[in-house]
Design an enzyme around this catalytic site. Sequence first.
Site, PDB file in Angstrom:
ATOM      1  N   LYS C  75       0.862  -1.177   0.000  1.00 37.11           N
ATOM      2  CA  LYS C  75       0.000   0.000   0.000  1.00 37.11           C
ATOM      3  C   LYS C  75       0.901   1.230   0.000  1.00 37.11           C
ATOM      4  O   LYS C  75       1.970   1.222   0.630  1.00 37.11           O
ATOM      5  CB  LYS C  75      -0.862  -0.065   1.269  1.00 37.11           C
ATOM      6  CG  LYS C  75      -1.907   1.010   1.438  1.00 37.11           C
ATOM      7  CD  LYS C  75      -2.672   0.792   2.749  1.00 37.11           C
ATOM      8  CE  LYS C  75      -3.810   1.777   2.946  1.00 37.11           C
ATOM      9  NZ  LYS C  75      -4.557   1.515   4.201  1.00 37.11           N
ATOM     10  N   SER C 149      -9.557   1.350   3.253  1.00 34.03           N
ATOM     11  CA  SER C 149      -8.729   2.194   2.419  1.00 34.03           C
ATOM     12  C   SER C 149      -7.673   1.424   1.611  1.00 34.03           C
ATOM     13  O   SER C 149      -7.183   1.926   0.617  1.00 34.03           O
ATOM     14  CB  SER C 149      -7.998   3.216   3.287  1.00 34.03           C
ATOM     15  OG  SER C 149      -7.100   2.564   4.174  1.00 34.03           O
ATOM     16  N   SER C 173      -9.659  -1.104   7.366  1.00 31.49           N
ATOM     17  CA  SER C 173      -9.060  -0.866   6.051  1.00 31.49           C
ATOM     18  C   SER C 173      -8.347  -2.062   5.424  1.00 31.49           C
ATOM     19  O   SER C 173      -7.948  -1.996   4.261  1.00 31.49           O
ATOM     20  CB  SER C 173      -8.084   0.312   6.120  1.00 31.49           C
ATOM     21  OG  SER C 173      -8.794   1.519   6.137  1.00 31.49           O
TER      22      SER C 173
END
Lengths: 482, 94, 483
Positions: C75, C149, C173
């Site tokens: 990420k 996310s 997330s």
Amino acid sequence: MADGFETVIGLEIHAELKTETKIFCACSTAFGAEPNTQVCPVCSGFPGMLPVLNEKVVELAIRAGVAMHSEIAEFCKFDRKNYFYPDSPKAYQISQYDLPICGKGYLDIEVDGEKKRIGITRAHMEEDAGKLVHQGDIISTPFSLVDLNRSGVPLLEIVSEPDMRSAQEARAYAEKLRAILLFAGVSDCKMQEGSLRFDANVSVRPVGQKELGTRTETKNLNSFSALEKAITFEAKRQVEALEDGERIIQETRTWDDEKGVTRSMRSKEDAHDYRYFPEPDLPPIRIRREFIEELQATMPELPDDAQKRLVEQCGLPEYDAGILTLTPASLTFFDACIKQYEDAKIVSNWMMGELSRLLNQNNIEIGDCKITPEHMIKMIKMVDDGSISGKIAKTVFEEMFSTGKSPEAIVKEKGLVQISDESTLVPLIEEIVKNNPKVVEDFKNGKEKAAGSLVGQVMKATKGQANPGLANKLLREILSKE
Amino acid sequence: MALSIKEVEHVALLARLSLDDQEKSTFAEQLGSILEYANKLNQLPTDEVEPLAHILPVYNVFREDKVQPGSPRDEILSNAPLVEEKQYKVPKIM
Amino acid sequence: MELHELTVHELQQKLAAREISSEEIVKSVFARIHAVDDQVQSFVTLTEEDALQNARNVDKENDWRGLRGIPFGLKDIFCTRGVRTTCCSKILENFVPTYDCTVARKLNEEGILVGKLNMDEFAMGSSTEHSAFFPTKNPWDLERVPGGSSGGSAAAVAANEVPFALGTDTGGSIRQPASFCGTVGLKPTYGRVSRWGVIAFASSLDQVGAFTKDVQDCALVMNKIAGKDPLDSTSVSVDVPDYTSFLDGNVKGMKIAYPREYFEEGIDASTKECVKKALAKYEEMGAIIEEVSLPHSEYALSAYYIVAPAEASANLARFDGVRYGLRDFEAGNVVEMYLNSRAAGFGDEVKRRIMLGTYALSSGYYDAYYLKALKVRRLIANDFEQIFDRFDLIVAPTTPTTAFALGQHTGDPLTEYMNDILTVPINLAGLPGMSIPCGFVEGLPVGMQLIGKAFDEGSIFRAAYAYEQNTDFHKAKPVLGVK
């Protein structure tokens, strides 16, 4: 202070703790490095960086607390203090808010022979900000440069009660606190390096009024004299304002040392709201009773105890003892001297007189001074045994101060040995008596002073080297023969 | 209930975010409704509850006071928008 | 089967048997990325050249223990030395860290970084639509969101673009996008994995975890990334077990609770049904199933949306245009520079949360919001503690619905926040939680959440693996048009 008003002062003192590394990262705290050479992503506030607490900071903070008679918290934690400023790289300062490491404490001061106890509200650990370099002053500079070497240097912020009533008391408190921190080995307290800084909260109120007046906070005080001057100025400003029917505004002010005034730092954009909240990146701290006791047990002699010892064991006046215990270096020097010499008062006189004068004149700390206790005592002994006069001794002392040489070497090199030889002095005195019939006449008419003037001439003729006692004695013998 | 525009402006200044009028009124509405939802918390009596700031029962995590080299200066300054004399340059402060 | 379709443990076997090289895997992975990422849009940065070079180097070493030679994605919240790290925000668009976060450092010792993955800006969001660059699509239905996310990480693993990826989970997330994309996603116990070098959203809630194709892979990744980091004071020195040792398929006698509050109205009936079926499966396998109550559940979302934004408001204050990041050069003074740089650099959702958190901490509101939320956080943590006195595991749905359509929640923050209702309590309590696939509704994956005691990821692995051994949901793969 103007009649009818009383000044109320509380001090916030930031002392840099004596560590090798910063509070939350392993960067060096050494003073004077090139800009941004003692930095890393942590103390520069880079994304994703996390603080790790330096154990030494906690130990020194507790040590300071013990020395200030503070209650040491069994549980404390860090908080974030939020504000934007270019010297604050995370835009929050890691500090302690509601649970500081040190609670209530006190220290005793003495001003004009009067003793007073000043309360300490609290002391907490926090990180220092970076340094802003301005062109000119902060108000007029077109831009600033940010050096983060200082960012993350560990500080202990010590907050006093509003117990002081004059600039002199504030100064005495600050000096005493410095002495305590130095003796406890907590901070170097080097004012010129900014490792001890004062903020003064000052308010005034009519004598007899119970409620405190509105206070201002004056920042940027980096010396004892600045502290004293700023408080005096600020109290006067406030009294004058009140007498003119104005209100005092609670605000932060800055001290302009050159102009000798405090100035407002208000700006409309500054809605102060620090939004403190617990620092989630640092687990809280628990302090074991035994650890505090251990630090208590290993605490070096503190100024109050040292002062007491000097009075009781060495027979010094309180005043002398107070001055000699302002720094550990001065006490160490004194202690070394009295190991070799009995009369403590004579040692004290030299230290508080000539030595202190030369140190101040040359802006040198006693620890960096070239005169050793051994040399000083040797010199005092030379005075005692008559090999140099008291006056010559001062010359020798100055030479010792600037060169670090031993008094014997100086005396020998400069030919400063006292003349105690009668056969050298007698012809000289006879000559002077012959050349000054008027003065001799005065003496014979009972003017005692005239003898002094003749001895003075003998000293002058021998460049101060004549033994003044002997010269006096010989003079009187010669005069009585006339 | 929506926040007042004045409240939004105050918060935006504290947070150093400049907002246009449209954003101000949108945030006034949205923050108002989120806070209204959060007011649900007031249904719970919590006088006797100790706030939980640190979830872990961990204390005294320390580091030894030993110097390690920091970052090379040019490296740490490499992301800076404006540098002068090896320092970060910012516009006037007051 | 193509190499990019294989799991980590399958690749490990082939590498160890010298059937394939790391370079071949990396090439296959990039071929897949080039073929499908136009559609999925998982990646914001690719490190192809370095990846191939690193693969060749590993091949030369010819030592196939651990994750050696296995490609992975991160990420874009993980700072990577020399590789642009944006947090998918304009404010960090050109930020190139000079340091590797601890987990990247650990993974780089063995694996091959192939690129940085899309996310909601600063991890704030549940759809990856709040990326400053572009939204990522759900590989199961390109009209839908992958969740967030860590949407890029979930989508990339689901689309076979990478064998595994790391994400972060502050309020769901990892678990929510894993659920939406049908992958395994683990948020470990708070303190289990280092956060050092991971751009902070809410420091007391953030935790690093993995997206994998199956449970075994997840255990292998955890073996590598878990453990105390001296640079992260909140990481804990609790022994790290070999997580693969829990993969024995045996849940006999395991006590599993399911909280009634997680099966109430507001949760899709078909989602509940899938999870109920899974519970029945556990019972069939010899586990003891019991309904329990976590009475403060309904307050978790409120507490979360105070605590997380409050911490974020401080964490994101450092983006001020001085040392890195976007800067307004026109500003006449420092305050203007802050105001304008931050206004230009942050997106709406980030601004909203900074505003919310600033408000909750501000003078006059601290007690009513922030302090109150911390107290409620205690009550929520206590709820879980009481259940874990009697149970080994809690099972619940991961999300109230399956993946929603792109644009569905735009402009309505509160309804988007509702997505987190089943995941945020676990963050507030600091517990480990894993989402694993447990069914499909209208062709979209459904996730089941397994919640364990603090530092007992082992029980989660045991139960998740046993379930996976008895089901095929993890084997289903989305079909993407290949160019």
